[in-house]
Design a protein around this motif. Structure first.
Motif, PDB file in Angstrom:
ATOM      1  N   ARG A 116     -26.240  21.233 -14.559  1.00  0.00           N
ATOM      2  CA  ARG A 116     -24.772  21.146 -14.465  1.00  0.00           C
ATOM      3  C   ARG A 116     -24.113  20.560 -15.721  1.00  0.00           C
ATOM      4  NH1 ARG A 116     -23.617  19.671  -8.115  1.00  0.00           N
ATOM      5  NH2 ARG A 116     -24.408  21.621  -7.247  1.00  0.00           N
ATOM      6  N   ASN A 119     -22.389  15.028  -3.761  1.00  0.00           N
ATOM      7  CA  ASN A 119     -21.340  15.329  -2.781  1.00  0.00           C
ATOM      8  C   ASN A 119     -21.921  15.641  -1.410  1.00  0.00           C
ATOM      9  OD1 ASN A 119     -18.711  15.767  -1.848  1.00  0.00           O
ATOM     10  ND2 ASN A 119     -18.873  17.955  -2.254  1.00  0.00           N
ATOM     11  N   ALA A 120     -23.115  16.248  -1.375  1.00  0.00           N
ATOM     12  CA  ALA A 120     -23.762  16.487  -0.082  1.00  0.00           C
ATOM     13  C   ALA A 120     -23.952  15.148   0.646  1.00  0.00           C
ATOM     14  CB  ALA A 120     -25.107  17.191  -0.287  1.00  0.00           C
ATOM     15  N   ILE A 122     -23.653  26.337   0.228  1.00  0.00           N
ATOM     16  CA  ILE A 122     -23.500  26.152  -1.214  1.00  0.00           C
ATOM     17  C   ILE A 122     -24.661  26.762  -1.967  1.00  0.00           C
ATOM     18  CG2 ILE A 122     -23.310  24.403  -3.031  1.00  0.00           C
ATOM     19  CD1 ILE A 122     -20.966  24.487  -1.214  1.00  0.00           C
ATOM     20  N   ALA A 155     -15.427  26.845  -1.720  1.00  0.00           N
ATOM     21  CA  ALA A 155     -15.754  26.620  -3.128  1.00  0.00           C
ATOM     22  C   ALA A 155     -16.269  27.876  -3.820  1.00  0.00           C
ATOM     23  CB  ALA A 155     -16.787  25.509  -3.224  1.00  0.00           C
ATOM     24  N   ASP A 163     -13.655  17.915   2.229  1.00  0.00           N
ATOM     25  CA  ASP A 163     -14.706  18.121   1.224  1.00  0.00           C
ATOM     26  C   ASP A 163     -14.159  19.105   0.200  1.00  0.00           C
ATOM     27  OD1 ASP A 163     -16.891  18.763  -0.296  1.00  0.00           O
ATOM     28  OD2 ASP A 163     -17.950  19.868   1.293  1.00  0.00           O
ATOM     29  N   SER A 194     -17.780  16.285  -6.156  1.00  0.00           N
ATOM     30  CA  SER A 194     -18.974  16.095  -6.981  1.00  0.00           C
ATOM     31  C   SER A 194     -18.655  15.436  -8.310  1.00  0.00           C
ATOM     32  CB  SER A 194     -19.631  17.444  -7.290  1.00  0.00           C
ATOM     33  OG  SER A 194     -20.240  17.985  -6.161  1.00  0.00           O
ATOM     34  N   LYS A 243     -19.754  18.533 -11.351  1.00  0.00           N
ATOM     35  CA  LYS A 243     -19.152  19.862 -11.441  1.00  0.00           C
ATOM     36  C   LYS A 243     -17.986  19.770 -12.439  1.00  0.00           C
ATOM     37  CE  LYS A 243     -20.698  21.513  -6.912  1.00  0.00           C
ATOM     38  NZ  LYS A 243     -20.254  21.948  -5.568  1.00  0.00           N
TER      39      LYS A 243
HETATM   40  C1  LIG Z   1     -21.032  21.771  -4.417  1.00  0.00           C
HETATM   41  C2  LIG Z   1     -20.480  21.500  -3.086  1.00  0.00           C
HETATM   42  C3  LIG Z   1     -21.100  20.567  -2.245  1.00  0.00           C
HETATM   43  C4  LIG Z   1     -22.351  19.852  -2.637  1.00  0.00           C
HETATM   44  O1  LIG Z   1     -22.114  19.027  -3.736  1.00  0.00           O
HETATM   45  P1  LIG Z   1     -23.361  18.396  -4.550  1.00  0.00           P
HETATM   46  O2  LIG Z   1     -22.714  17.459  -5.509  1.00  0.00           O
HETATM   47  O3  LIG Z   1     -24.073  19.550  -5.188  1.00  0.00           O
HETATM   48  O4  LIG Z   1     -24.213  17.712  -3.554  1.00  0.00           O
HETATM   49  C5  LIG Z   1     -20.540  20.335  -1.003  1.00  0.00           C
HETATM   50  N1  LIG Z   1     -19.432  20.982  -0.598  1.00  0.00           N
HETATM   51  C6  LIG Z   1     -18.808  21.892  -1.382  1.00  0.00           C
HETATM   52  C7  LIG Z   1     -17.586  22.582  -0.863  1.00  0.00           C
HETATM   53  C8  LIG Z   1     -19.313  22.188  -2.651  1.00  0.00           C
HETATM   54  O5  LIG Z   1     -18.701  23.064  -3.435  1.00  0.00           O
END
Ligand SMILES: *Cc1c(COP(=O)(O)O)cnc(C)c1O
Length: 445
Positions: free
Chosen positions: A85, A141-142, A168, A216, A246, A280, A283
């Motif tokens: 990333r 983010n997970a 994802i 996303a 989220d 995240s 990202k």
């Molecule tokens: C990428 C993403 C996640 C997971 O995020 P990570 O940082 O990869 O764990 C969760 N929800 C959405 C909507 C995402 O786009």
């Protein structure tokens, strides 16, 4: 008939053997020499000391080579999950390295000399940037979604629109995460249309929170309807519930300022009434892997009190890197120069084409065939803004044997990663900045 082989002691005493011990240590060298001798013996072969030492040296070099190595990302996907990333700015990498090599104020309050809070290093920055009351950070983010739902909805129901039940990639599927958080998913509406009344019907005594998820990495188009965050927040609050959102990537700045498509910001979510927002770190934010949670202080306090927080917390190196990256956001005017992820995303087609033209002769020589500079399209990656492609330029090869050529590029000291599409090998030059061109050419020699 067994041929003559040198003894291990003689090999270790040879100057080349001593050099291997000095470089790789006695244990590993001995093991490599024994393995090579055993291999030759089993094959009924003999060999002079030099041949055995050479083979052992090759084996040792392979064994001691780093497995995770820097690569040239010429895939055309800027935030490539499999390639790590977001690239970090130097000040963030330096802060992380400095934290790693020694003791830090990770959980130490310099004023009182007592215990401190690790999240304090980034909480105020996150609050200043997003306008949130409070903030906390976890592994990714997970983990942020898992922790928020486990804290607020363990054993209770979470209504989510059927249009937002996202996968994802990897193992992140929203229904699974909700389940692992101990909550019960209540599917609301349909794939293409979900209305406020669908949520009203789903809310009952067992409802814990309402969850909104950014679409996303896909788009639902045509006859569609989704409930805006502000309306959902209004309904949640009227029912005495919190709204968790989220955002996936999320962006801390309005990307339209630099001509990029709009990506939702936590600022917008909070202004619309969301109580907790997750996104995240690696990202579009352009930092290290992390999961950021911003929102109401009382909810953040409960999230931090959850024992799972300890299992999901961030280490000192990534906290240091995140702090350095967030500080860059305090000066949005210079962000595009200083934050590599943003700099690469807004890089102009002409500039990229110039890089492609400059490196194409070295690539043609390496490939032993003609190279063409061609227009192509880059992706943002990591699911962010999936339907928007960025005009870019590549060095491109046609003809037979593209797979072996791609494999040879991957075998360079710093592997070069491209992509084969429509019978051509594409090396998208968006992520090869001018400062790296000389190293790129040298890496092909
Ligand atoms: C990428 C993403 C996640 C997971 O995020 P990570 O940082 O990869 O764990 C969760 N929800 C959405 C909507 C995402 O786009």
């Amino acid at each position: 008939m067994t041929r003559h082989l040198p003894g291990v002691d003689a090999l270790l005493r040879a100057p080349e053997g001593e050099a291997l011990v000095a470089r790789f240590g006695r244990n590993a060298t001995l093991a490599a020499l024994r393995a090579e001798l055993a291999r030759l013996r089993a094959a009924g072969l003999g060999g002079p000391a030099a041949v055995v030492l050479d083979a052992a040296a090759d084996g040792l070099a392979r064994r001691f080579a780093a497995s995770q190595r820097p690569v040239f990302n010429l895939t055309g996907t800027v935030l490539h999950t499999n390639l790590g990333r977001a690239p970090l700015p130097p000040e963030a990498a330096e802060a992380a390295a400095a934290a790693l090599v020694g003791a830090t104020t990770l959980e130490f309050d310099l004023q009182t000399g007592g215990r401190g809070e690790r999240d304090d290093h980034v909480r105020q920055l996150l609050c200043d940037i997003t306008g949130a009351e409070s903030a906390t950070v976890v592994n990714n983010n997970a983990a942020a979604v898992l922790l928020c739902l486990n804290t607020l909805a363990n054993g209770r129901e979470v209504p989510v629109s059927r249009g937002e039940l996202i996968e994802i990639g990897g193992a992140f599927r929203l229904p699974d995460i909700i389940g692992r958080a101990g909550a019960l998913l209540v599917e609301v509406g349909t794939t293409n249309r979900t209305h406020l009344r669908d949520f009203r019907d789903a809310i009952g005594p067992a409802t814990a929170v309402l969850l909104r998820v950014h679409q996303a990495n896909y788009a639902i188009t045509g006859f569609t309807s989704a409930v805006p965050a502000a309306e959902l927040a209004g309904m949640a609050h009227a029912a005495g519930l919190a709204l968790v959102e989220d955002l996936g990537s999320g962006s801390l700045v309005d990307l339209r300022r630099w001509g990029l498509p709009h990506e939702p910001t936590p600022q917008e979510s909070l202004a619309a009434g969301a109580d907790l927002v997750t996104f995240s770190g690696d990202k579009l934010l352009g930092g290290p892997q992390a999961g950021l949670i911003v929102g109401r202080a009382e909810l953040v306090r409960r999230v931090n009190a959850n024992p799972l927080k300890r299992a999901l917390r961030l280490d000192k190196a990534r906290l240091a890197a995140l702090e350095a990256v967030l500080r860059l956001y305090l000066d949005p005017d210079r962000l595009a120069e200083r934050l590599p992820a943003l700099r690469l995303l807004i890089r102009g087609e002409g500039d990229i084409a110039a890089t492609a033209a400059r490196i194409s002769p070295a690539l043609a020589t390496f490939a032993g065939r003609a190279a063409e500079v061609a227009a192509c399209r880059s992706q943002i990656g990591s699911g962010a803004l999936p339907v928007d492609l960025l005009p870019s330029a590549a060095v491109s090869f046609a003809g037979d044997g593209l797979d072996p050529l791609a494999a040879r590029l991957r075998l360079r000291p710093r592997p070069v990663i491209g992509r084969i599409v429509q019978g051509r090998l594409w090396l998208d030059c968006r992520c090869l900045e001018a400062t790296e061109e000389a190293a790129f050419a040298a890496n092909l020699e």
